[in-house]
Design an enzyme around this catalytic site. Structure first.
Site, mmCIF file in Angstrom:
data_model
loop_
_atom_site.group_PDB
_atom_site.id
_atom_site.type_symbol
_atom_site.label_atom_id
_atom_site.label_comp_id
_atom_site.label_asym_id
_atom_site.label_seq_id
_atom_site.Cartn_x
_atom_site.Cartn_y
_atom_site.Cartn_z
ATOM 1 N N LEU A 286 0.820 -1.212 0.000
ATOM 2 C CA LEU A 286 0.000 0.000 0.000
ATOM 3 C C LEU A 286 0.852 1.259 0.000
ATOM 4 O O LEU A 286 0.557 2.223 -0.717
ATOM 5 C CB LEU A 286 -0.933 -0.003 1.221
ATOM 6 C CG LEU A 286 -1.880 1.194 1.337
ATOM 7 C CD1 LEU A 286 -2.803 1.268 0.129
ATOM 8 C CD2 LEU A 286 -2.689 1.106 2.628
ATOM 9 N N GLN B 253 2.023 1.815 -3.439
ATOM 10 C CA GLN B 253 0.994 2.153 -4.424
ATOM 11 C C GLN B 253 0.620 3.631 -4.355
ATOM 12 O O GLN B 253 0.298 4.239 -5.367
ATOM 13 C CB GLN B 253 -0.260 1.295 -4.185
ATOM 14 C CG GLN B 253 -0.063 -0.186 -4.428
ATOM 15 C CD GLN B 253 -1.298 -0.983 -4.081
ATOM 16 O OE1 GLN B 253 -2.416 -0.458 -4.101
ATOM 17 N NE2 GLN B 253 -1.111 -2.254 -3.746
ATOM 18 N N CYS B 254 0.636 4.201 -3.170
ATOM 19 C CA CYS B 254 0.269 5.608 -3.003
ATOM 20 C C CYS B 254 1.511 6.488 -3.139
ATOM 21 O O CYS B 254 2.634 6.058 -2.870
ATOM 22 C CB CYS B 254 -0.373 5.838 -1.632
ATOM 23 S SG CYS B 254 -1.896 4.903 -1.379
ATOM 24 N N THR B 255 1.276 7.738 -3.548
ATOM 25 C CA THR B 255 2.372 8.703 -3.645
ATOM 26 C C THR B 255 2.641 9.252 -2.252
ATOM 27 O O THR B 255 1.941 10.148 -1.779
ATOM 28 C CB THR B 255 2.005 9.837 -4.610
ATOM 29 O OG1 THR B 255 1.634 9.280 -5.867
ATOM 30 C CG2 THR B 255 3.177 10.778 -4.809
ATOM 31 N N VAL B 256 3.624 8.684 -1.580
ATOM 32 C CA VAL B 256 3.929 9.072 -0.205
ATOM 33 C C VAL B 256 5.070 10.089 -0.228
ATOM 34 O O VAL B 256 6.223 9.739 -0.479
ATOM 35 C CB VAL B 256 4.313 7.848 0.649
ATOM 36 C CG1 VAL B 256 4.618 8.288 2.084
ATOM 37 C CG2 VAL B 256 3.197 6.820 0.622
#
Length: 699
Positions: free
Chosen positions: A546, A549-552
């Site tokens: 996760l 997958q996200c732009t952190v």
């Protein structure tokens, strides 16, 4: 009976304010020098006496030249406007000195005779103003300079009037005379009656209609000094002026200066004044009046020095104070927004960047691939620079995590699965500024190493993407994944567009412009986003946790990168070579690295190739990188194959990243690297090693 005069009152058309604001913003800037402005007045039979003496300032008053006099039947007045830079400067301006200087212009023209070339100076005016361009308030004060007569002129008999037939004949004669003289002479003239016995038999050229027993002759003010009245009886001589006053006994303001001319130039202390109030359409009404005037005997009719000057206009309350026009109450909100958007930009040209080409920025059509965090910030910065055409492409929907990081979206946009990002971003931008031409397309950009499940839809997306790239000037790559940027990079390079790219890490970012196809036929250019890759981009979303997958990223990184990206675009647009501008070359080393502007007069400074930022130590690096001959996105083999094959090439490439690797030459580079690694012998320093163990090499 002492003579009284009806003062002028100012009447400004709304378009004049817009013209003045535009002139101040675009041309005058900090220059507060007085500039010419054209005033107009006319007899208005339908107006009340209080509203009759209007000095009208039309929308074109700033641009009208000396040969123009406005609509038919209107008389011109010569004016100047001094539009100062601050309200304090307005308050501190010496009003007495200003009106005295205006009076001196009239006095000097009378003294040296130049008044005959421009009699409209006798009705001149001045405007002192301050235009608040932010609040759309216009503070102004009119002055109608009048030279005082001392001793005063007095009326010596009853007011005379013309018959309807006399008035008709007079209007016709004046109309004919006006065709032959400069328009600046129309407001002041001489008139005389030529009696029938002196004029001889009536001819076909005389006034038509009823025979009034004489004919009117009209002359310019200068004709007095060449004997215009020599053959006329004293009671048949008139000095005339266009009189807008509807007061039965009070002539209008311009007569005051005309009486000074009569005294100084004509040496008269007795005169008949024809107050010309008739117009061509209503010539039968006979509204003109005749004033017999005289002044007390003096030793010398001619004045030795300029008399007293007055004439500042009173406001609506009758006070000697300026007027204030609040234009925001009258202007269309959309138009107000248009002017407000451009305000700060145009102010840059006043002092800081006078050579800035704002139109080049404003007219650039921008295509944003990605309407998320980067897309939101980039679009807002583009609006700030005055860009009027923005198009979004995004296939996603607004989720509940978006609004706090993506300023174009609200909580309501997340309900029911979320609104399409591209569509909603366009609507939000329109709400922020209605004047922007913005569209949004829910379009899936074909990506490398992503399987094609519906070829017809994927091809339709490709065709639409190509159409949009071809119709825009600058392409922004603002998507989440690396592979989604491959096809737009290729298409933008093939179409010779400006391609801007921003990518984020947790606390790092890269902002860059892609190299454009060289104009000189060479192959060397600046690199693109993929020029440092040694492998072809693959599906980066496969088998990701996760957090992957996200732009952190740190929340401020996107805003910083977006701002730098838009600033880089504006710098490109100010360079004479646009997207072909070379990257700056550094001079010096270490901490003393510096760059020179190219060209030296570039209004915004450098046009770098890449800016890499590191938020952990708050540093930026300006980097220049050449294009890679084996680049998977912009190399010559890839470009040639795309230009030749179009969709068929793209379809093959999407299905097989190995095809792209072989075509670009990356696969061969990898094979050569593997071969070199296999042939390389690794050795270690034998000193201090135990020779008995026999470990001298490692393969």
């Amino acid at each position: 009976m002492d003579l009284k005069f009806a003062t002028f009152s100012s009447e400004i058309e709304l378009p004049f304010y817009s013209a003045l604001f535009s002139s101040k913003l675009d041309h005058d800037k900090l220059d507060s020098s007085a500039r010419p402005v054209l005033g107009l007045y006319e007899p208005r039979s339908h107006a009340s006496p209080e509203a009759s003496t209007r000095m009208q300032i039309l929308g074109s008053a700033l641009t009208s030249d000396q040969d123009e006099s406005g609509p038919l039947g209107m008389t011109r007045a010569e004016g100047y406007i001094k539009n100062v830079n601050t309200i304090e400067e307005f308050k501190n301006t010496d009003k007495n000195a200003m009106i005295k200087k205006a009076g001196e212009q009239i006095w000097d023209a009378i003294q040296d005779g130049t008044i005959y070339s421009c009699p409209s100076l006798l009705a001149s005016f001045r405007i002192l103003s301050y235009a608040d361009l932010k609040k759309y308030k216009f503070t102004y004060w009119f002055a109608f300079p009048a030279l005082h007569s001392e001793p005063q002129w007095k009326r010596t008999g009853p007011i005379g009037r013309l018959t309807s037939d006399e008035s008709t004949a007079l209007v016709e004669r004046i109309g004919t005379w006006r065709y032959m003289v400069d328009r600046r002479e129309h407001g002041f003239f001489l008139a005389k009656k030529v009696r029938r016995e002196a004029a001889g038999p009536r001819s076909s050229l005389d006034d038509p209609g009823v025979d009034i027993g004489y004919r009117w002759d009209i002359g310019s003010l200068r004709d007095f000094e060449t004997g215009f009245f020599n053959d006329a009886a004293e009671e048949d001589r008139y000095v005339a002026f266009v009189d807008p006053s509807n007061y039965p006994e009070y002539p209008s303001w311009p007569l005051r200066n005309l009486l000074i001319l009569i005294r100084q130039r004509y040496r008269l202390n007795k005169v008949q004044i024809l107050c010309y109030r008739d117009t061509q359409p209503r010539r039968h009404e006979a509204r003109s009046t005749i004033l017999p005037l005289a002044m007390d005997q003096v030793g010398d009719v001619e004045l030795k020095c300029m008399p007293k000057v007055t004439g500042w206009e009173r406001n609506g309350n009758g006070d000697l104070r300026p007027r204030v026009a609040n234009l925001a109450e009258y202007m269309d909100p959309t138009r107000l927004a248009d002017q407000a958007v451009d305000l700060n930009l145009k102010l840059m040209k006043w002092r800081l960047a006078p050579n800035l080409d704002l139109d080049a920025i404003k007219n650039t059509k921008c295509l944003l691939l990605g309407a998320g965090t980067l897309g939101s910030y980039v679009s807002r910065n583009l609006l700030g620079w005055g860009v009027r055409k923005i198009t979004f492409i995004d296939y996603g929907s607004v989720s509940y995590s978006n609004p706090v990081r993506q300023p174009l979206f609200k909580f309501e946009d997340c309900h029911n699965g979320g609104k399409p990002k591209a569509i909603q971003a366009a609507e939000a931008l329109k709400e922020i500024y209605p004047g922007v031409d913005v569209e949004g397309y829910a379009l899936s950009v074909p990506m490398l190493d992503h399987a094609i499940h519906n070829e017809a839809k994927t091809k339709a997306d490709f065709d639409k993407l190509k159409e949009l790239i071809d119709s825009h000037d600058a392409i922004f790559l603002l998507m989440d994944t690396r592979e989604s940027r491959w096809l737009p990079t290729l298409m933008g390079k093939a179409a010779n567009k400006i391609v801007m790219n921003a990518a984020l890490g947790f606390d790092t970012y890269v902002v860059m412009r892609h190299g454009a196809a060289p104009n000189d036929g060479s192959e060397e250019t600046l690199g693109c986003y993929f020029c440092n890759d040694v492998v072809v981009a693959a599906d980066s979303m496969k088998d990701q946790t996760l957090d992957q997958q996200c732009t952190v990223t740190r929340p401020g990184v996107a805003a910083i990168a977006s701002a730098l990206l838009v600033e880089l675009l504006t710098s490109i647009l100010q360079h004479p070579l646009k997207q072909h501008a070379p990257a700056p070359v550094s001079t010096g080393t270490g901490s003393a690295v510096s760059y020179e502007r190219d060209p030296p007069d570039h209004p915004l400074g450098l046009v770098p190739h890449q800016v890499r930022g590191f938020l952990s130590n708050f540093q930026n690096m300006v980097i220049r990188g050449k294009s890679y001959p084996q680049c998977s996105a912009c190399s010559k083999p890839i470009l040639d194959a795309y230009k030749e094959g179009g969709w068929e090439f793209v379809k093959t490439a999407l299905a097989s990243r190995d095809y792209v690797a072989e075509l670009s030459g990356l696969a061969e580079v990898q094979r050569l690297a593997e071969k070199a690694a296999a042939e390389m012998q690794w050795s270690e320093d034998e000193e201090g090693m135990d020779e008995e163990e026999g470990e001298g090499e490692l393969i």
